[in-house]
Write a protein that holds these residues in place. Sequence first.
Motif, mmCIF file in Angstrom:
data_model
loop_
_atom_site.group_PDB
_atom_site.id
_atom_site.type_symbol
_atom_site.label_atom_id
_atom_site.label_comp_id
_atom_site.label_asym_id
_atom_site.label_seq_id
_atom_site.Cartn_x
_atom_site.Cartn_y
_atom_site.Cartn_z
ATOM 1 N N LEU A 248 1.375 -1.068 -0.031
ATOM 2 C CA LEU A 248 0.075 -0.071 0.169
ATOM 3 C C LEU A 248 0.544 1.823 0.032
ATOM 4 C CD1 LEU A 248 -2.544 1.701 0.734
ATOM 5 C CD2 LEU A 248 -2.648 1.223 2.706
ATOM 6 N N GLY A 249 1.741 0.923 1.347
ATOM 7 C CA GLY A 249 2.282 2.724 0.809
ATOM 8 C C GLY A 249 3.578 2.388 -0.869
ATOM 9 N N PHE A 250 3.638 1.659 -0.698
ATOM 10 C CA PHE A 250 4.810 1.398 -2.226
ATOM 11 C C PHE A 250 3.766 2.092 -3.351
ATOM 12 C CE2 PHE A 250 5.512 -0.395 -6.085
ATOM 13 C CZ PHE A 250 6.455 0.309 -7.026
ATOM 14 N N SER A 251 2.268 1.701 -3.335
ATOM 15 C CA SER A 251 1.454 1.615 -4.521
ATOM 16 C C SER A 251 0.690 3.860 -4.182
ATOM 17 C CB SER A 251 0.418 1.006 -4.403
ATOM 18 O OG SER A 251 0.748 -0.766 -4.300
ATOM 19 N N ILE A 252 1.071 4.214 -3.602
ATOM 20 C CA ILE A 252 0.224 5.537 -2.757
ATOM 21 C C ILE A 252 1.552 6.506 -3.860
ATOM 22 C CG2 ILE A 252 0.211 7.593 -1.511
ATOM 23 C CD1 ILE A 252 -1.347 5.066 0.122
ATOM 24 N N PHE A 255 1.619 5.243 -7.608
ATOM 25 C CA PHE A 255 0.586 5.501 -8.583
ATOM 26 C C PHE A 255 -0.011 6.618 -7.867
ATOM 27 C CE2 PHE A 255 2.030 1.184 -9.358
ATOM 28 C CZ PHE A 255 2.712 1.073 -10.635
ATOM 29 N N PRO A 256 0.204 7.954 -7.670
ATOM 30 C CA PRO A 256 -1.103 8.593 -6.503
ATOM 31 C C PRO A 256 -2.611 8.901 -7.660
ATOM 32 C CG PRO A 256 0.515 9.966 -8.388
ATOM 33 C CD PRO A 256 0.643 8.350 -8.163
ATOM 34 N N ALA A 257 -2.867 7.933 -8.197
ATOM 35 C CA ALA A 257 -4.073 8.294 -9.259
ATOM 36 C C ALA A 257 -5.118 7.416 -8.576
ATOM 37 C CB ALA A 257 -4.215 8.241 -10.914
ATOM 38 N N ASP A 258 -4.882 6.060 -8.151
ATOM 39 C CA ASP A 258 -4.854 4.990 -7.742
ATOM 40 C C ASP A 258 -5.668 5.412 -6.363
ATOM 41 O OD1 ASP A 258 -5.287 4.271 -10.543
ATOM 42 O OD2 ASP A 258 -3.237 2.408 -10.035
ATOM 43 N N TRP A 261 -9.092 3.862 -4.957
ATOM 44 C CA TRP A 261 -9.476 2.354 -4.920
ATOM 45 C C TRP A 261 -8.668 1.732 -3.866
ATOM 46 C CZ3 TRP A 261 -13.253 -0.935 -6.597
ATOM 47 C CH2 TRP A 261 -12.385 -2.764 -6.919
ATOM 48 N N LEU A 262 -6.963 2.369 -3.631
ATOM 49 C CA LEU A 262 -6.042 1.811 -2.774
ATOM 50 C C LEU A 262 -6.626 1.179 -0.883
ATOM 51 C CD1 LEU A 262 -2.837 2.045 -4.309
ATOM 52 C CD2 LEU A 262 -4.176 0.030 -4.070
ATOM 53 N N LEU A 263 -7.101 2.950 -0.923
ATOM 54 C CA LEU A 263 -7.584 3.117 0.607
ATOM 55 C C LEU A 263 -9.391 2.235 0.577
ATOM 56 C CD1 LEU A 263 -6.476 6.850 0.918
ATOM 57 C CD2 LEU A 263 -5.546 5.263 1.379
ATOM 58 N N LEU A 264 -9.587 2.815 -0.055
ATOM 59 C CA LEU A 264 -11.047 1.956 -0.455
ATOM 60 C C LEU A 264 -11.214 0.145 0.036
ATOM 61 C CD1 LEU A 264 -14.307 2.291 0.028
ATOM 62 C CD2 LEU A 264 -14.380 1.559 -2.904
ATOM 63 N N MET A 265 -10.323 -0.634 -0.828
ATOM 64 C CA MET A 265 -9.386 -2.042 -0.881
ATOM 65 C C MET A 265 -9.092 -2.147 0.740
ATOM 66 S SD MET A 265 -11.904 -3.005 -3.116
ATOM 67 C CE MET A 265 -10.781 -5.111 -3.163
ATOM 68 N N ASN A 266 -8.312 -1.603 1.213
ATOM 69 C CA ASN A 266 -7.489 -1.878 1.974
ATOM 70 C C ASN A 266 -7.984 -1.538 3.446
ATOM 71 O OD1 ASN A 266 -4.134 -2.740 1.468
ATOM 72 N ND2 ASN A 266 -4.765 -1.330 -0.015
ATOM 73 N N MET A 561 3.524 15.257 -23.635
ATOM 74 C CA MET A 561 2.240 15.231 -23.427
ATOM 75 C C MET A 561 0.989 15.238 -23.419
ATOM 76 S SD MET A 561 2.854 13.663 -19.802
ATOM 77 C CE MET A 561 4.461 13.709 -19.265
ATOM 78 N N ASN A 562 0.536 13.615 -23.025
ATOM 79 C CA ASN A 562 -0.895 13.917 -23.670
ATOM 80 C C ASN A 562 -1.891 14.713 -21.976
ATOM 81 O OD1 ASN A 562 -3.101 14.353 -25.312
ATOM 82 N ND2 ASN A 562 -3.586 12.324 -24.697
ATOM 83 N N ARG A 563 -2.454 14.938 -21.603
ATOM 84 C CA ARG A 563 -2.660 15.583 -20.702
ATOM 85 C C ARG A 563 -4.954 15.434 -20.950
ATOM 86 N NH1 ARG A 563 0.676 18.900 -20.088
ATOM 87 N NH2 ARG A 563 1.862 19.182 -18.010
ATOM 88 N N ASN A 564 -5.797 14.411 -20.310
ATOM 89 C CA ASN A 564 -7.006 14.247 -20.734
ATOM 90 C C ASN A 564 -7.980 13.870 -19.236
ATOM 91 O OD1 ASN A 564 -6.142 11.281 -20.940
ATOM 92 N ND2 ASN A 564 -5.797 11.263 -22.234
ATOM 93 N N SER A 565 -8.679 13.505 -19.496
ATOM 94 C CA SER A 565 -9.073 13.782 -18.351
ATOM 95 C C SER A 565 -8.968 12.185 -17.287
ATOM 96 C CB SER A 565 -10.839 12.672 -18.527
ATOM 97 O OG SER A 565 -11.285 11.551 -19.162
ATOM 98 N N ASP A 566 -8.213 11.594 -17.835
ATOM 99 C CA ASP A 566 -7.353 9.796 -17.553
ATOM 100 C C ASP A 566 -5.940 10.491 -16.152
ATOM 101 O OD1 ASP A 566 -9.343 8.188 -17.803
ATOM 102 O OD2 ASP A 566 -7.843 8.122 -19.794
ATOM 103 N N GLY A 567 -5.909 11.629 -16.582
ATOM 104 C CA GLY A 567 -4.282 12.682 -16.307
ATOM 105 C C GLY A 567 -3.415 12.437 -17.400
ATOM 106 N N GLU A 568 -2.296 12.952 -16.641
ATOM 107 C CA GLU A 568 -1.002 12.662 -17.779
ATOM 108 C C GLU A 568 -0.347 11.286 -18.656
ATOM 109 O OE1 GLU A 568 0.697 16.939 -16.017
ATOM 110 O OE2 GLU A 568 1.475 15.018 -16.099
#
Length: 736
Positions: A248-252, A255-258, A261-266, A561-568
């Motif tokens: 969890l610590g590594f993923s946050i 992958f800050p965009a997730d 979801w990570l907090l919810l599942m854990n 760098m492509n920026r859209n609703s899904d992020g960079e």
Amino acid sequence: MMSRHLFYRSMREDLRHKVWMIVLSALVSFLAVPVVWLVMRSNMPVNWEVIDSAFNNDVEQMEYAVKKLLNFYNGYLIWMGSFFAISAALLSGLYGFRYVLHKNMVDLYHSLPVKRNMLYRVCYLNGILVWAAPYLLNILLTLMLMSGLMGRVGGSAAVAKMLGQAMLSFLAVLLIFLLVYHTVLLALMLSGNILNTLTSMLILGFGVISVLGMWVSYLQYYMSTYYYVDNFSNIAIYSSPLFAAIYLGFSIMEFPADTGWLLLMNGGVAAVTGCLSWLVYQRRSSELAEQGVRNKVVTAFLRGITGVLAGMGGWIFFVLVTDNMGGLLGLAWKSFGAILLSVLVFGGLDVIFHMDFKAFFNHRLQMAGVVGLSLLICCAFYRDWFGYDDYLPSKSEIAELAVYDGAFSNRYGSRLSSAEAALENMHYRDVDTIYDYLEHATGRGGSEGEGIQGDEGIYTKVTLKSGRSYYRFYRVPADKNLLWPLFTSQEYLEQAYLIDDVSAADGINITFTREGESVSVREVKDAQVIVQAYNQDLMEHTDEVLFLNKRLLVRMRLEWMNRNSDGERWMSYTVIVNTAMEHTIEALRQAGYGKWVEEPDVSEISAIELGLHSNHGLITSPEDIMTTARKLYGVELDKDFAQGEVRTSEAAEYVGSVDDTNDEKKMVLQITNRAEIEELFEHISYTSCGENIFIKGYVKITLVDNSGNIRECYYQKGNLPMKYIQRFAQLAESDV
């Protein structure tokens, strides 16, 4: 009211016994959070020049400074807090409920005038508070110390962002604490002593991820077509709370965009393990203290899963020890390893759970079953009894296919990430072509492929009409009739070659590479037009663009760098422009980059130099020189030319030179005959590309123009006439 008063009174009494834990937690938190920040702040005048620029109202530097300051919370505070939280959870859990492991203490605690449920809640909440309260207070203190600087650098918006990031980091670290804390409590409630607690905790905390890891390891080792797809790793991670806490610590951080979801599942996993620990505590017998694990279902499960994993590990260990010896003897050693470790671990857990050495063979039938299951699983992988590698569905079952080959793609970056995206988004539905491809991939196709040698590794996803999909990495015969329809299909081109719309791009850059020169152009003019022209050429002249049998003019690396609703998302493509790509060439000319696609007139060329580098110590004869030259230039022997025979070539104008330096023989043929220059010029390119099963690649050569200027160019392999190969041999012969 009396119950609430009794609860708080019990909490105070319990905390009185944990003052040393509170002091230790406060000291560590103080040193790890505000003190570290103050040290960083003291070093800023020396190491953080960006702060001065931010104070001078440099907008770009202000944004960078804010980002760097926030890294204290979304970087340092998470990895440091994770380590602190895991350590504190182990200590709080084992010390806070230590009474359940001692007969005298459990009798005393259970004789107190409070219900068991209240006693559990008191110890449980205090175990969290002795860590969380000091840690949170020190975070708040650091926020106060930091807010002034953050306000000067980024204003009130930056301060608000800092507060949000600090609270998010604290929530993440709190979840890490709870994951470990609840796992420790569950193991404690199942066990009667510290050894059983630690054993149960490790199995419960890492068991499911260990099963997945062993399963994947066996697939990778024994299945030649295995391709790992991340379908079950999340389930395995979340089912292994100790591993999930670390992950969890590594993923946050990565992958800050997730994060949500990570907090919810854990959080859900932490809630489940917490409820289980409380339920087990309610049913726990006081007599379990100083005993092992007595629940027969739990012990059978823990022994079984660990015994099977140990057996599979023993098999692999003896594979390594015996250098993967084959035959019956090799099978005997691998089986011995599986039996040995399975028996030792299964029996050892029985000894631990019963706290009695005589219990090693208490469950002989279960032990035999676990050993048999271990051998069955190992042999199933060893012999591929489930038909993984050669699985071929019937034609009527097939719905669609997705393939990806990094050698046939213009994507730059991680090959696996590109493969994953292509396999999930490609939907090729020509069943006849699909079935023919799968037959060859599984070794059941018998046709030869236009004289092309070798195999090609292709990532593959097959979807059946039932909705089930399976993934493979096939080594497919290099048959152009088989593969070219797939690689040139509309579905494949969209996933591997066509370039996305760049209208949302944030500053597209192109790096032009030609004749040894490489120049990067920022903020490319008419980038959208160039991309559209390339896509048009790709669809209209697919074979010429992909097969690269035309003269290569320039290599272009497109990045943005492509920026859209899904992020960079960083986009990068490599495009090789050849003479067949008329739309791309015209777009480059219109945009002012015409010099990169212009060709010199052959009349301007006065000489062509063909080089050959060879190790002087290994090549001693003209025949060896010829062999080396043929391999370098991809030339096959003439039908009427015998190996080892050096023939006198036709008279022609050329100059040969041999230079021996540093134990290396360097030969150069300089072709000056006008007819031969025109002959060679047909196959010259100004940039190169890599080799694949359909393209032999290119050899670097040199052009000399009438003014004596030198151009670094490339000659397509397989097209050099044999007479030039003979000249290398003659040159070597004259040198001897």
